[in-house]
Design an enzyme around this catalytic site. Structure first.
Site, mmCIF file in Angstrom:
data_model
loop_
_atom_site.group_PDB
_atom_site.id
_atom_site.type_symbol
_atom_site.label_atom_id
_atom_site.label_comp_id
_atom_site.label_asym_id
_atom_site.label_seq_id
_atom_site.Cartn_x
_atom_site.Cartn_y
_atom_site.Cartn_z
ATOM 1 N N ASP A 1 -7.926 -5.293 -0.505
ATOM 2 C CA ASP A 1 -8.346 -6.139 -1.631
ATOM 3 C C ASP A 1 -8.012 -7.608 -1.457
ATOM 4 O OD1 ASP A 1 -7.402 -3.334 -3.510
ATOM 5 O OD2 ASP A 1 -9.445 -4.093 -3.313
ATOM 6 N N HIS B 1 0.859 -1.197 0.000
ATOM 7 C CA HIS B 1 0.000 0.000 0.000
ATOM 8 C C HIS B 1 0.892 1.242 0.000
ATOM 9 C CE1 HIS B 1 -3.212 2.764 1.141
ATOM 10 N NE2 HIS B 1 -4.031 1.811 0.745
#
Ligand code: SDX
Length: 390
Positions: free
Chosen positions: A328, A271
């Site tokens: 996700d 991320h």
């Protein structure tokens, strides 16, 4: 010196902005909507209540929430002509392409949709988008199946209506599964806003030009489509299925990722901001176990995902790069258990992110001090030179 890239100068494609909506502490793995921790919101709220919170900054009273839900239900019908847009698209078009086209087209039905300074018009556009985007999203799903589009049933809740539009058919009544409805409502909450991610920054940048809200949201949908962003939830399932179908061990796959073979990545990991566990991933993982058990679904892909996560969390390659599961990583397994095809996963992300996009667009457009967006550039091209005389 040519051949250098922006990274050599330590520049990464960012532009700074101020916002009062969502707070993230990437190192501590903290996410708050208007000051409330995501864990408390996910345990106690509903998606439409969260939408109100993101848009207006405070939790609604019971009466405000009731009126809000009723007003949204009254706007679920989509102009009949808009359906013809889907006739022009091939059945195999990706639902995200269909969604960004349909949302941009939706704005053309309302002469006041271009109003950015008229408070009432922006309120109405907000309601129309929240009410109608799930409907056109379900149209995209039905288009890919070659099935007839259903009409909304406003006796159902927001999420129940959406589930029926996707899985109901003209041939038989549809029974909403309360487990699925509750789990989907929670997943939408977890996606509702996330500070200045790529698609939200896109919505703000487009909105800063005073472009109408429908076109701005359509641009955000296009940005979210990318596999490095919202498209990752679909890519995770492809990755897990690839491991299952190839018969290769998780260990072998992890080695291929570490060797960067053919650019393979551990999708659903890493991320730009979280250099710790994404708090949403933790909440999704908790839901995944509960929902699959309640649905009586045993999906080997969930086992592979857990084995993959364990292997990565124990491997210095990922730990040293601060690569942890993001939102996700586990969502696809849940969406699959609910009956959605992988190509609809990012559409679900977009429906969840919609209130955040709208709130951020409104933050740009209601602040008179806002200037048109224009990210900074460091010029690293050729110095001045003379054009050859001819
Ligand atoms: C979302 O911004 C948001 O808030 C987004 C989002 C939201 O709610 O809006 O949270 C939603 O988009 C989540 C991210 C979904 N995308 C993926 O899961 C795709 C896989 N992840 C990567 O592509 C990557 O982690 C990014 C794009 C998410 C972040 O990239 P960064 O921060 O720019 O990291 P990087 O590319 O600079 O990588 C640093 C190192 C590199 O290795 P070295 O060059 O140092 O050897 O880590 C490696 C990268 O190769 N790396 C990975 C990896 N992610 C980074 N290696 C393997 N697998 C990965 N997933």
């Amino acid at each position: 010196q040519t051949g250098l890239t922006t990274l050599d100068y330590g520049f990464v494609n960012t532009a700074s902005t101020a916002s009062a909506i969502t707070y993230i502490d990437g190192d501590a793995g903290i996410l708050r909507y208007r000051g409330y921790p995501i864990e408390q919101i996910a345990a106690n709220s509903t998606f439409l209540e969260v939408a109100w919170l993101l848009l207006y900054g405070e939790l609604p009273s019971a009466d405000e929430l009731d009126a809000w839900e009723k007003r949204i239900r009254r706007h679920t019908l989509v102009h009949e002509d808009l359906k013809h847009l889907f006739e022009a698209l091939p059945y195999h078009a990706h639902p995200m392409s269909m969604l960004s086209s349909a949302v941009a087209a939706l704005g053309t039905y309302y002469e006041d949709s271009a109003a950015v300074d008229d408070k009432e018009a922006v309120e109405l556009a907000t309601i129309r988008l929240l009410a109608k985007m799930p409907v056109v999203a379900a149209y995209a799903h039905k288009k890919s199946l070659g099935q007839a589009f259903l009409y909304p049933d406003n006796s159902l809740s927001y999420v129940e209506n959406f589930l029926r539009l996707n899985f109901g058919t003209m041939a038989e009544p549809y029974e909403v599964n309360p487990v699925v409805a509750k789990a989907l409502d929670r997943l939408l909450i977890l996606h509702a806003d996330h500070e200045q991610n790529a698609s939200t920054s896109t919505v703000r940048l487009v909105g800063s030009t005073k472009a109408n809200i429908f076109s701005s949201i359509s641009a955000g949908i296009s940005a979210l489509y990318g596999p490095l962003h919202g498209g990752a939830n679909e890519a995770v399932l492809e990755m897990l299925a690839g491991i299952r179908d190839s018969g290769e061990s998780v260990k072998t796959f992890v080695e291929r990722v570490k060797n960067k073979e053919d650019g393979v990545k551990l999708m659903g990991f890493g991320h730009r901001v979280y250099k710790n566990y994404d708090p949403r991933a933790k909440l999704v993982k908790e839901s995944a176990d509960a929902v699959l058990e309640e649905l009586g679904v045993h999906d080997p892909l969930l086992d592979i995902a857990k084995e993959l996560e364990q292997a990565a969390l124990e491997d210095d390659y990922f730990v040293s790069r601060k690569l942890y599961p993001n939102v996700d990583f586990y969502t696809g397994v849940m969406y699959k258990a609910m009956g959605f095809p992988p190509r609809m996963f990012t559409v679900l992300f977009a429906i969840g992110r919609l209130p955040g996009w709208i709130a951020q667009w409104r933050e740009v457009n209601t602040d008179p001090a806002t200037k048109i967006g224009r990210p900074q550039q460091l010029y690293i091209g050729s110095p001045e030179r003379q054009f050859p005389q001819r």
